[in-house]
Design an enzyme around this catalytic site. Structure first.
Site, mmCIF file in Angstrom:
data_model
loop_
_atom_site.group_PDB
_atom_site.id
_atom_site.type_symbol
_atom_site.label_atom_id
_atom_site.label_comp_id
_atom_site.label_asym_id
_atom_site.label_seq_id
_atom_site.Cartn_x
_atom_site.Cartn_y
_atom_site.Cartn_z
ATOM 1 N N LYS A 14 0.826 -1.217 0.000
ATOM 2 C CA LYS A 14 0.000 0.000 0.000
ATOM 3 C C LYS A 14 0.858 1.265 0.000
ATOM 4 O O LYS A 14 0.573 2.212 -0.721
ATOM 5 C CB LYS A 14 -0.937 0.018 1.221
ATOM 6 C CG LYS A 14 -1.910 -1.144 1.259
ATOM 7 C CD LYS A 14 -2.948 -0.988 2.370
ATOM 8 C CE LYS A 14 -2.351 -1.023 3.754
ATOM 9 N NZ LYS A 14 -1.935 -2.357 4.214
ATOM 10 N N ARG A 89 -9.963 -0.102 8.587
ATOM 11 C CA ARG A 89 -9.488 -1.456 8.870
ATOM 12 C C ARG A 89 -10.521 -2.272 9.619
ATOM 13 O O ARG A 89 -10.271 -3.419 9.935
ATOM 14 C CB ARG A 89 -8.239 -1.374 9.743
ATOM 15 C CG ARG A 89 -6.934 -1.428 8.960
ATOM 16 C CD ARG A 89 -5.798 -1.275 9.973
ATOM 17 N NE ARG A 89 -4.603 -1.926 9.579
ATOM 18 C CZ ARG A 89 -3.573 -1.311 8.995
ATOM 19 N NH1 ARG A 89 -3.637 -0.042 8.693
ATOM 20 N NH2 ARG A 89 -2.495 -1.978 8.689
ATOM 21 N N ARG A 128 11.375 -5.984 5.309
ATOM 22 C CA ARG A 128 11.196 -4.575 5.667
ATOM 23 C C ARG A 128 11.680 -4.326 7.093
ATOM 24 O O ARG A 128 12.301 -3.306 7.379
ATOM 25 C CB ARG A 128 9.721 -4.182 5.537
ATOM 26 C CG ARG A 128 9.476 -2.704 5.827
ATOM 27 C CD ARG A 128 8.089 -2.278 5.461
ATOM 28 N NE ARG A 128 7.132 -2.612 6.506
ATOM 29 C CZ ARG A 128 5.822 -2.419 6.412
ATOM 30 N NH1 ARG A 128 5.303 -1.930 5.310
ATOM 31 N NH2 ARG A 128 5.022 -2.740 7.395
HETATM 32 P P1 ADP Z 1 0.823 -2.000 7.602
HETATM 33 O O1 ADP Z 1 -0.125 -1.737 6.473
HETATM 34 O O2 ADP Z 1 2.138 -2.491 7.131
HETATM 35 O O3 ADP Z 1 0.239 -2.844 8.701
HETATM 36 P P2 ADP Z 1 0.434 0.650 8.772
HETATM 37 O O4 ADP Z 1 1.488 1.681 8.859
HETATM 38 O O5 ADP Z 1 -0.751 0.939 7.929
HETATM 39 O O6 ADP Z 1 1.206 -0.639 8.307
HETATM 40 O O7 ADP Z 1 -0.104 0.306 10.239
HETATM 41 C C1 ADP Z 1 0.739 -0.033 11.314
HETATM 42 C C2 ADP Z 1 -0.087 -0.326 12.568
HETATM 43 O O8 ADP Z 1 -0.794 0.884 12.972
HETATM 44 C C3 ADP Z 1 -1.183 -1.382 12.432
HETATM 45 O O9 ADP Z 1 -0.699 -2.700 12.623
HETATM 46 C C4 ADP Z 1 -2.162 -0.958 13.540
HETATM 47 O O10 ADP Z 1 -1.751 -1.377 14.806
HETATM 48 C C5 ADP Z 1 -2.092 0.568 13.502
HETATM 49 N N1 ADP Z 1 -3.133 1.119 12.605
HETATM 50 C C6 ADP Z 1 -2.933 1.749 11.425
HETATM 51 N N2 ADP Z 1 -4.104 2.100 10.858
HETATM 52 C C7 ADP Z 1 -5.079 1.652 11.696
HETATM 53 C C8 ADP Z 1 -6.503 1.667 11.668
HETATM 54 N N3 ADP Z 1 -7.175 2.217 10.650
HETATM 55 N N4 ADP Z 1 -7.176 1.123 12.708
HETATM 56 C C9 ADP Z 1 -6.528 0.575 13.735
HETATM 57 N N5 ADP Z 1 -5.193 0.507 13.831
HETATM 58 C C10 ADP Z 1 -4.464 1.031 12.824
#
Ligand code: ADP
Length: 193
Positions: A14, A89, A128
């Site tokens: 993403k 999410r 990563r």
């Molecule tokens: P990845 O897509 O690699 O998991 P992100 O940077 O999008 O990485 O997210 C890292 C962490 O941040 C997630 O594992 C979660 O704990 C938290 N997080 C990110 N976006 C959300 C969301 N929309 N709702 C809940 N937790 C989130």
């Protein structure tokens, strides 16, 4: 406005693809993961709470991420469009996003779902982790994040399929080929419009 949701499991690409979409369609990037990490870096109380979930591979509670997103939306209606990376999410977040956008007379235009098999996801995230030093890119936490993805996030695909907005994109292959599939799905929107 063009409002794109970039959906997919952790490690599905993403972040990489959102950079390319931003450049092509002049979008404002909204990444809830980045927003959480920013709070953690700044040492805020909210950051401490977020960190306690992220480091275990759990989702940050809906009310916190929805709050962060609401703040961003207030600030960014000057761009031709938005790209949501890592949000929503959960179904609760999906419904909240529809309501928040409706306040601005906006809606989700398209949901691009990057499809990558589990073994490949794990390999990518481990790699990563070696480079980024991100605390959540180690095997135990990766497995927890993938479980959470299947349980809580994957049901959003049905939610958007029912709205006729879901486009599944093969997420294995060259970065440019994957981007080309996404761009062609987005360009179709302008043909229909
Ligand atoms: P990845 O897509 O690699 O998991 P992100 O940077 O999008 O990485 O997210 C890292 C962490 O941040 C997630 O594992 C979660 O704990 C938290 N997080 C990110 N976006 C959300 C969301 N929309 N709702 C809940 N937790 C989130």
């Amino acid at each position: 406005m063009l409002n794109i949701i970039l959906f997919g499991a952790p490690g599905s690409g993403k972040g990489t693809q959102s950079e390319k979409l931003i450049e092509r369609y002049e979008l404002k990037h909204i990444s809830t993961g980045e927003l959480c990490r920013e709070e953690i870096r700044e040492g805020t109380a909210l950051g401490a709470v977020a960190d306690s979930y992220i480091s275990k591979g759990h989702l940050v509670p809906d009310d916190i991420v929805i709050g962060l997103l609401e703040d961003q939306l207030k600030r960014c209606c000057t761009k031709p469009g938005l790209i949501f990376d890592g949000f929503p999410r959960t179904l609760v977040q999906g419904e909240a996003l529809d309501q928040m956008l409706a306040k601005y007379n906006e809606r989700v235009s398209i949901v691009l779902s990057l499809e990558v098999d589990e073994d490949e996801l794990i390999q990518r995230l481990l790699k990563r982790g070696e480079m980024s030093g991100r605390s959540d890119d180690n095997l135990e936490v990766i497995e927890s994040r993938l479980r959470v993805y299947h349980e809580l996030s994957a049901p959003l695909k049905e939610f958007y399929r029912n709205q006729g907005k879901l486009v599944e994109i093969e997420g294995v292959g060259s970065v440019d080929d994957i981007f080309a599939s996404m761009a062609s799905a987005v360009d179709q929107l302008f043909v229909k419009a």
